[in-house]
Motif scaffolding. Structure first.
Motif, PDB file in Angstrom:
ATOM      1  N   ILE A   1       1.235  -1.520  -0.167  1.00  0.00           N
ATOM      2  CA  ILE A   1      -0.359   0.191   0.131  1.00  0.00           C
ATOM      3  C   ILE A   1       0.896   1.477   0.187  1.00  0.00           C
ATOM      4  O   ILE A   1       0.466   2.000  -0.880  1.00  0.00           O
ATOM      5  CB  ILE A   1      -0.747   0.279   0.663  1.00  0.00           C
ATOM      6  CG1 ILE A   1      -1.921  -1.207   1.238  1.00  0.00           C
ATOM      7  CG2 ILE A   1      -1.791   1.091   1.386  1.00  0.00           C
ATOM      8  CD1 ILE A   1      -2.792  -1.276   2.849  1.00  0.00           C
TER       9      ILE A   1
ATOM     10  N   VAL B   1      -3.366  -0.834  -4.151  1.00  0.00           N
ATOM     11  CA  VAL B   1      -3.842  -0.205  -3.070  1.00  0.00           C
ATOM     12  C   VAL B   1      -5.462  -0.706  -2.315  1.00  0.00           C
ATOM     13  O   VAL B   1      -5.664  -1.135  -0.947  1.00  0.00           O
ATOM     14  CB  VAL B   1      -3.942   1.271  -2.382  1.00  0.00           C
ATOM     15  CG1 VAL B   1      -5.248   1.930  -1.952  1.00  0.00           C
ATOM     16  CG2 VAL B   1      -2.377   1.222  -3.007  1.00  0.00           C
TER      17      VAL B   1
ATOM     18  N   LEU C   1       1.753   6.435  -6.612  1.00  0.00           N
ATOM     19  CA  LEU C   1       0.399   7.778  -7.357  1.00  0.00           C
ATOM     20  C   LEU C   1       1.343   8.792  -6.865  1.00  0.00           C
ATOM     21  O   LEU C   1       0.531  10.229  -7.663  1.00  0.00           O
ATOM     22  CB  LEU C   1      -0.399   7.687  -6.385  1.00  0.00           C
ATOM     23  CG  LEU C   1      -1.608   5.707  -6.926  1.00  0.00           C
ATOM     24  CD1 LEU C   1      -2.763   5.815  -5.658  1.00  0.00           C
ATOM     25  CD2 LEU C   1      -2.156   6.372  -8.092  1.00  0.00           C
TER      26      LEU C   1
ATOM     27  N   ILE D   1       0.736   4.159  -2.804  1.00  0.00           N
ATOM     28  CA  ILE D   1       0.700   5.444  -2.425  1.00  0.00           C
ATOM     29  C   ILE D   1       1.965   5.793  -3.004  1.00  0.00           C
ATOM     30  O   ILE D   1       1.102   7.258  -3.970  1.00  0.00           O
ATOM     31  CB  ILE D   1       0.273   5.350  -1.442  1.00  0.00           C
ATOM     32  CG1 ILE D   1      -1.208   5.045  -1.021  1.00  0.00           C
ATOM     33  CG2 ILE D   1      -0.128   6.913  -0.612  1.00  0.00           C
ATOM     34  CD1 ILE D   1      -1.174   5.223   0.389  1.00  0.00           C
TER      35      ILE D   1
END
Length: 148
Positions: free
Chosen positions: A93, A122, A100, A97
């Motif tokens: 995760i 995620v 992203l 992130i």
């Protein structure tokens, strides 16, 4: 263990293999992307690409190891396997992130397929963590720390 958890864990690991390879083998698309993303933060694009490759490789291996542990059906409350799987989901995760953020902050225009893949990882990892709550993760951590 649910079939959804097993399939999404395997799929997450397999999806990340492509990104690991593109970074370590300096595929032109990856090299260009990291030249673009390194400019705003002023670091060497090759270092940035390889560093990111290592981070994604750890996430990839984590998902594949988690899949292996899940198919062995040994995951239960107060097991080391549960702690490993939770750690790898949390790591994945965090890595996605970060991916992203890099897509939206460092790129001129985010690449939609990369955003979709990162969001898939995620979201499915969060769902899988929620599913694993039934194994009482905190008591597993506590019992494992008391054994030392």
């Amino acid at each position: 263990m649910s079939i959804f958890t097993k399939i999404t864990t395997l799929l997450s690991g397999l999806l990340l293999i492509r990104f690991v390879l593109s970074k370590f083998f300096a595929w032109p698309v990856s090299v260009q992307a990291f030249i673009e993303m390194a400019k705003p933060i002023g670091i060497d694009p090759t270092f940035f690409r390889l560093f990111t490759g290592v981070i994604i490789m750890i996430a990839c291996l984590g998902f594949l190891i988690s899949f292996y542990l899940l198919i062995r059906n040994k995951v239960r409350t107060q097991s080391k396997e549960l702690i490993y799987i939770v750690f790898f989901y949390l790591y994945g995760i965090g890595a996605m992130i970060g991916a992203l953020l890099a897509e939206f902050i460092l790129r001129d225009e985010p690449k939609l397929p990369l955003v979709i893949i990162a969001l898939f990882i995620v979201i499915t990892s969060i769902i899988n963590l929620l599913y694993l709550r039934k194994y009482d993760i905190l008591s597993s951590l506590k019992s494992l720390s008391e054994k030392k």
